[in-house]
Write an enzyme that holds these catalytic residues in place. Structure first.
Site, PDB file in Angstrom:
ATOM      1  N   SER A  59      30.450  43.165  -5.180  1.00  0.00           N
ATOM      2  CA  SER A  59      30.519  41.733  -5.489  1.00  0.00           C
ATOM      3  C   SER A  59      29.157  41.242  -5.978  1.00  0.00           C
ATOM      4  CB  SER A  59      30.947  40.945  -4.254  1.00  0.00           C
ATOM      5  OG  SER A  59      32.261  41.277  -3.872  1.00  0.00           O
ATOM      6  N   GLU A 112      24.563  37.843  -5.066  1.00  0.00           N
ATOM      7  CA  GLU A 112      24.698  38.666  -3.862  1.00  0.00           C
ATOM      8  C   GLU A 112      24.008  40.006  -4.076  1.00  0.00           C
ATOM      9  OE1 GLU A 112      28.313  40.666  -1.302  1.00  0.00           O
ATOM     10  OE2 GLU A 112      28.483  38.555  -1.863  1.00  0.00           O
ATOM     11  N   ARG A 171      26.404  36.066   4.458  1.00  0.00           N
ATOM     12  CA  ARG A 171      25.674  37.003   3.602  1.00  0.00           C
ATOM     13  C   ARG A 171      24.160  36.800   3.658  1.00  0.00           C
ATOM     14  NH1 ARG A 171      29.907  38.352   4.426  1.00  0.00           N
ATOM     15  NH2 ARG A 171      31.592  38.958   3.015  1.00  0.00           N
TER      16      ARG A 171
END
EC number: 1.3.1.98
Length: 313
Positions: A224, A294, A175
């Site tokens: 998320s 995130e 990520r």
């Protein structure tokens, strides 16, 4: 910079410029303040013209489809650039290579790859947002990641100059990308593999089924919220800390999947960010694990006040 001042610098600009433009309606969480100026270039050349014309001291922020984004209540300073799907959403196939514009939604990318008979991209069917954001954060799902089949990314720098970066030069990890923050991705080259259409479609159906069963996809959410720590799952840590269903103001931790924050009752960005930081604090107290955001948080805090990071990060 005012809209009139910018317009005076943009001779030949074919896109649109709007002053004090609300951003909440175009982000998935439906919260946050306006852009000082919102610019929507018509295509890559139009974007280059805009970047060359802007004085260096004017901040530039790029947003895509707004799925993984929390804009604070005070809005965003300077110029916010929103890329056009019409001008930067192309999809071209040459053998097993796919050249795609970064304004193309991830879901449409997966569908176009299916139609071209190219496998390796079914996981995008389950990722909200556009390809530009996926490239920036190495988005992934269902065992696949953006970096897996990427060959090259084309980007413009703050001065409007064109650059090409190889997959290795993007510096990908979980990520995350090490690509310079100032770069605006405009297209990418991927390599797929020839696969039977029914096989690819079955993978996409499985991705969709998982999303519908496990995620609150019909709510106002940003996807998320926190990254999975190494060897652990963020939702399990949040659940163990007693945060499932936790509510602050109009924001709530999803009962269905507790790594999703939901704008349930016209939440402010302050509500959502405070709820996220409260979750981080409780997880740290319960498990000793520091969760990392995130969802990207951008802009100025509003009149309600600043949300202090509970964990100093």
């Amino acid at each position: 910079m005012r809209a009139q001042e910018l317009e005076g610098l943009l001779e030949g600009f074919r896109g649109k410029v709007k002053a004090n433009e609300p951003l909440a309606p175009i982000v998935w969480l439906r919260a946050g303040g306006p852009a000082d100026l919102l610019a929507m270039p018509a295509d890559v050349d139009d974007l280059a013209l805009l970047l060359k014309a802007l004085p260096e001291e004017v901040p530039v922020t790029v947003i895509g489809l707004g799925s993984n984004l929390l804009i604070r209540d005070g809005g965003i300073e300077g110029v916010v650039v929103r890329l056009s799907g019409k001008g930067l959403g192309k999809f071209e196939v040459d053998g097993d290579l796919i050249r795609v514009g970064t304004a193309l939604p991830d879901k449409l990318f997966a569908k176009a790859a299916l139609d071209a008979g190219l496998g390796g991209f079914a996981f995008y069917h389950g990722i909200p947002g556009g390809l530009g954001g996926a490239l920036r954060m190495n988005a992934g799902a269902n065992g696949g990641e953006t970096c897996d089949r990427l060959v090259e990314v084309v980007a413009l720098d703050r001065q409007g100059n064109r650059h090409a970066l190889t997959q290795a030069e993007m510096g990908y990890s979980y990520r995350h990308s090490d690509a310079p923050k100032e770069l605006i991705f405009v297209e990418a080259l991927f390599r797929g593999e020839r696969r039977p259409e029914e096989e690819i479609r079955a993978e996409m159906d499985a991705v969709q089924k998982h999303r519908e069963e496990a995620q609150p996809i019909k709510t106002r959410t940003g996807g998320s919220t926190f990254k999975n720590p190494p060897g652990q799952r963020a939702w399990e840590l949040i659940d163990a800390a007693g945060c499932r269903g936790l509510k602050i103001g109009g924001a709530r931790v999803s009962e269905m999947h507790c790594n999703f924050l939901i704008n349930e009752d016209d939440a402010s960005a302050y509500d959502l960010e405070l709820l996220g930081e409260t979750v981080r604090a409780r997880v740290l107290a319960n498990s000793g694990v520091r969760l990392d955001w995130e969802v990207r948080r951008l802009g100025r805090f509003g009149e309600t006040g600043e949300v202090e990071p509970f964990l100093g990060a």
